[in-house]
Design an enzyme around this catalytic site. Sequence first.
Site, PDB file in Angstrom:
ATOM      1  N   ASN A 208      97.181  26.621  45.299  1.00 47.81           N
ATOM      2  CA  ASN A 208      96.172  25.980  44.455  1.00 47.81           C
ATOM      3  C   ASN A 208      96.245  24.489  44.758  1.00 47.81           C
ATOM      4  O   ASN A 208      97.096  23.774  44.229  1.00 47.81           O
ATOM      5  CB  ASN A 208      96.454  26.260  42.981  1.00 47.81           C
TER       6      ASN A 208
ATOM      7  N   ARG B  27      92.929  29.225  45.908  1.00 44.75           N
ATOM      8  CA  ARG B  27      91.989  29.041  44.816  1.00 44.75           C
ATOM      9  C   ARG B  27      90.925  28.055  45.267  1.00 44.75           C
ATOM     10  O   ARG B  27      91.225  26.944  45.712  1.00 44.75           O
ATOM     11  CB  ARG B  27      92.691  28.482  43.579  1.00 44.75           C
TER      12      ARG B  27
ATOM     13  N   HIS C  46      86.809  29.330  35.615  1.00 42.51           N
ATOM     14  CA  HIS C  46      87.950  30.117  35.115  1.00 42.51           C
ATOM     15  C   HIS C  46      87.770  31.605  35.422  1.00 42.51           C
ATOM     16  O   HIS C  46      88.336  32.465  34.746  1.00 42.51           O
ATOM     17  CB  HIS C  46      88.131  29.950  33.593  1.00 42.51           C
TER      18      HIS C  46
ATOM     19  N   ARG D  62      87.008  17.114  27.381  1.00 40.18           N
ATOM     20  CA  ARG D  62      85.584  17.298  27.684  1.00 40.18           C
ATOM     21  C   ARG D  62      84.805  17.640  26.423  1.00 40.18           C
ATOM     22  O   ARG D  62      85.279  18.366  25.552  1.00 40.18           O
ATOM     23  CB  ARG D  62      85.386  18.408  28.723  1.00 40.18           C
TER      24      ARG D  62
ATOM     25  N   GLU E  94      96.514  33.831  36.728  1.00 36.48           N
ATOM     26  CA  GLU E  94      95.542  33.574  37.784  1.00 36.48           C
ATOM     27  C   GLU E  94      96.159  33.730  39.171  1.00 36.48           C
ATOM     28  O   GLU E  94      95.493  34.187  40.102  1.00 36.48           O
ATOM     29  CB  GLU E  94      94.956  32.168  37.607  1.00 36.48           C
TER      30      GLU E  94
END
Length: 403
Positions: free
Chosen positions: A10, A93, A182, A243, A386
């Site tokens: 990643n 990823r 996601h 955010r 993940e």
Amino acid sequence: MSPSRVLVLNSGSSSVKYQLLDMRDSSRLAVGIVERIGEQTSRLRHTTLTTGATREQSGPVADHDAALKAVAEELARDGLGLDSPELAAIGHRVVHGGKHFTRPTVVDATVLAEIERLIPVAPLHNPANLTGIRTAMALRPDLPQVAVFDTAFHTTMPESAARYAIDVRTADRHRVRRYGFHGTSHAYVSRATAKLLGRAPEEVNLIVLHLGNGASASAVRGGRCVDTSMGLTPLEGLVMGTRSGDVDPAVVFHLVRVGGMSVDEIDSLLNTRSGLTGLCGDNDMREICRRIEEGDQQARLAFDIYIHRLKKYIGAYYAVLGRVDAIAFTAGVGENAAPVRAAAVAGLEELGLVVDGDLNAVRGSGARLISPPDARVAIAVVPTDEEMEIATQTYALVGGGDA
């Protein structure tokens, strides 16, 4: 015996996280991270899980090429190097795959070009993902490099959910649509939740709530995503750590015309100085809950806004699905913040949503139900994984198993 190991990379803008897994038994052999790439204070932390030994290095790591070479050296010290004949593939990823990439894909020149073409809609993520892929290809040019896209799980959304109501020609010209993010987490958790219920994914309708510093919700019908809260970028949707989530688009025009702010300043405001941080100065839910217990009204307001938005999406996705079999909470906040889980469904008993207070208060590392045994809708806490999802999809693609 065919190779069975998958290295998951990643590659972020200033870090590289990695895990080496043996897919014969889904065991982890090594995990690590290189942080603050490009700084004098770079740090590499590597753990060999077969022995439990952890090694750390500090000092400047100039770029991602140097970072990945350092990772390769650490793996080699344990006999797990990139030159091992047991390594079947490297899974990467990639945040944005657009409409084109709907499944994991072996990387070639065409795939690299398409990921690069998508940089304008993922300027913070795709360049770093590309760097990681290219460096890994240089280190092992003979090895399959597999891109697993955050957006892929959401490509099953119908056009009625994926389209914004703007001029079609303008939207198509600039690739403006809802992509969602996601996706590897939502894919993993939706399957794990079905397994927890003892049912096949194709039989189950779920609402998955990935609540971390970044947060997103998805409506999953029979194993396929039919709606998700993030959009063209990861800014849309739920209130997050920094955010804003959903805002009236005219807020941007107002801040330009009345506030005299530039586009870059507004971008920074909505992505890094909003959400829980903007509301109360903290993006750690544990700290917010502590402040609430001490009577901090600003923290209470931030929590209430967070929950209000979450309930709106639960209700909306209940309507989208028509029938909901389970709601799954995952990621850092979803897995660990019992007050968030309880508040998110409080008052929704008429929809069959009830949390058992005692079960909700229990901390555990595995997937578990926190609803009463006779609840009409199961409510679950399902830890996301993940890296395992990327490894599983990568291994299946190169001929080692089934995704």
